[in-house]
Write a protein that holds these residues in place. Structure first.
Motif, PDB file in Angstrom:
ATOM      1  N   VAL A  95       0.829  -1.197   0.000  1.00  0.00           N
ATOM      2  CA  VAL A  95       0.000   0.000   0.000  1.00  0.00           C
ATOM      3  C   VAL A  95       0.871   1.258   0.000  1.00  0.00           C
ATOM      4  O   VAL A  95       0.707   2.132  -0.849  1.00  0.00           O
ATOM      5  N   ALA A  96       1.791   1.328   0.970  1.00  0.00           N
ATOM      6  CA  ALA A  96       2.617   2.533   1.084  1.00  0.00           C
ATOM      7  C   ALA A  96       3.877   2.208   1.881  1.00  0.00           C
ATOM      8  O   ALA A  96       3.896   1.273   2.678  1.00  0.00           O
ATOM      9  N   THR A 152       8.407   8.958   0.687  1.00  0.00           N
ATOM     10  CA  THR A 152       7.267   8.046   0.740  1.00  0.00           C
ATOM     11  C   THR A 152       6.998   7.483  -0.654  1.00  0.00           C
ATOM     12  O   THR A 152       7.379   8.084  -1.668  1.00  0.00           O
ATOM     13  N   THR A 153       6.328   6.350  -0.679  1.00  0.00           N
ATOM     14  CA  THR A 153       5.937   5.737  -1.941  1.00  0.00           C
ATOM     15  C   THR A 153       4.587   5.066  -1.753  1.00  0.00           C
ATOM     16  O   THR A 153       4.263   4.625  -0.643  1.00  0.00           O
ATOM     17  N   TYR A 154       3.802   5.012  -2.833  1.00  0.00           N
ATOM     18  CA  TYR A 154       2.440   4.509  -2.743  1.00  0.00           C
ATOM     19  C   TYR A 154       2.107   3.583  -3.906  1.00  0.00           C
ATOM     20  O   TYR A 154       2.641   3.729  -5.015  1.00  0.00           O
ATOM     21  N   VAL A 171      -3.918   3.738  -4.401  1.00  0.00           N
ATOM     22  CA  VAL A 171      -4.215   4.584  -3.243  1.00  0.00           C
ATOM     23  C   VAL A 171      -3.591   5.969  -3.363  1.00  0.00           C
ATOM     24  O   VAL A 171      -3.845   6.835  -2.512  1.00  0.00           O
ATOM     25  N   LYS A 172      -2.795   6.181  -4.382  1.00  0.00           N
ATOM     26  CA  LYS A 172      -2.093   7.456  -4.537  1.00  0.00           C
ATOM     27  C   LYS A 172      -3.101   8.599  -4.614  1.00  0.00           C
ATOM     28  O   LYS A 172      -4.089   8.534  -5.352  1.00  0.00           O
ATOM     29  N   PHE A 189      -4.437   8.144   0.138  1.00  0.00           N
ATOM     30  CA  PHE A 189      -3.814   7.700   1.386  1.00  0.00           C
ATOM     31  C   PHE A 189      -2.510   8.466   1.616  1.00  0.00           C
ATOM     32  O   PHE A 189      -1.803   8.823   0.665  1.00  0.00           O
ATOM     33  N   THR A 190      -2.194   8.667   2.894  1.00  0.00           N
ATOM     34  CA  THR A 190      -0.938   9.324   3.269  1.00  0.00           C
ATOM     35  C   THR A 190      -0.273   8.544   4.390  1.00  0.00           C
ATOM     36  O   THR A 190      -0.886   8.307   5.432  1.00  0.00           O
ATOM     37  N   ILE A 191       0.976   8.159   4.169  1.00  0.00           N
ATOM     38  CA  ILE A 191       1.751   7.498   5.206  1.00  0.00           C
ATOM     39  C   ILE A 191       2.647   8.535   5.879  1.00  0.00           C
ATOM     40  O   ILE A 191       3.188   9.427   5.223  1.00  0.00           O
ATOM     41  N   LEU A 218      -1.256   5.625   8.790  1.00  0.00           N
ATOM     42  CA  LEU A 218      -1.792   5.587   7.433  1.00  0.00           C
ATOM     43  C   LEU A 218      -3.129   6.317   7.454  1.00  0.00           C
ATOM     44  O   LEU A 218      -4.112   5.797   7.977  1.00  0.00           O
ATOM     45  N   ARG A 236       8.293  -3.021  -2.220  1.00  0.00           N
ATOM     46  CA  ARG A 236       6.893  -3.309  -2.528  1.00  0.00           C
ATOM     47  C   ARG A 236       6.583  -4.797  -2.363  1.00  0.00           C
ATOM     48  O   ARG A 236       5.469  -5.229  -2.671  1.00  0.00           O
TER      49      ARG A 236
END
Length: 124
Positions: free
Chosen positions: A48-49, A58-60, A64-65, A68-70, A81, A106
């Motif tokens: 997910v992230a 960060t990477t997504y 969810v890009k 969502f925010t990690i 999250l 990932r």
């Protein structure tokens, strides 16, 4: 070694928001790259992230890009999250994971430690 405990899951309507937290034990939290994965019923666990040790990178997943925010707070040994604009297809058990690799992976195999998971259910 680090132990991870997720919280914040639950039931929400489509379009709503939830914030997951993952609390880590130990004094070396800032040395771990952290990630969130999810597993829907009948499907494989998916990335997910991910977030770097400092939180500066960060990477997504594409799915969810933008929604969502990690983030992480190394002083609190916690990774978050934030999930906005939730969709029924986001329904899954969400897992946080920690790796000693230098950057986010990932792939499940890239992570050394896992939490027990938190259920997120999005109703239509």
């Amino acid at each position: 070694q680090v132990q991870l405990v997720e919280s914040g899951g639950g039931l929400v309507q489509a379009g709503g928001s939830l914030r997951l937290s993952c609390a880590a034990s130990g004094r070396t939290f800032s040395t771990y790259v952290m990630g969130w994965f999810r597993q829907a019923p009948g499907k494989e666990r998916e990335f997910v992230a991910g977030i770097s040790r400092s939180g500066g990178s960060t990477t997504y997943a594409d799915s969810v890009k933008g929604r969502f925010t990690i983030s992480r707070d190394n002083a609190k040994n916690t990774v978050y999250l934030q999930m906005n604009s939730l969709k029924p297809e986001d329904t899954a058990v969400y897992y946080c994971a920690a790796t000693m690799l230098r950057s986010s992976s990932r792939y499940e195999s890239g992570y050394d430690f896992w939490g027990q998971g938190a259920q997120v259910t999005v109703s239509s």
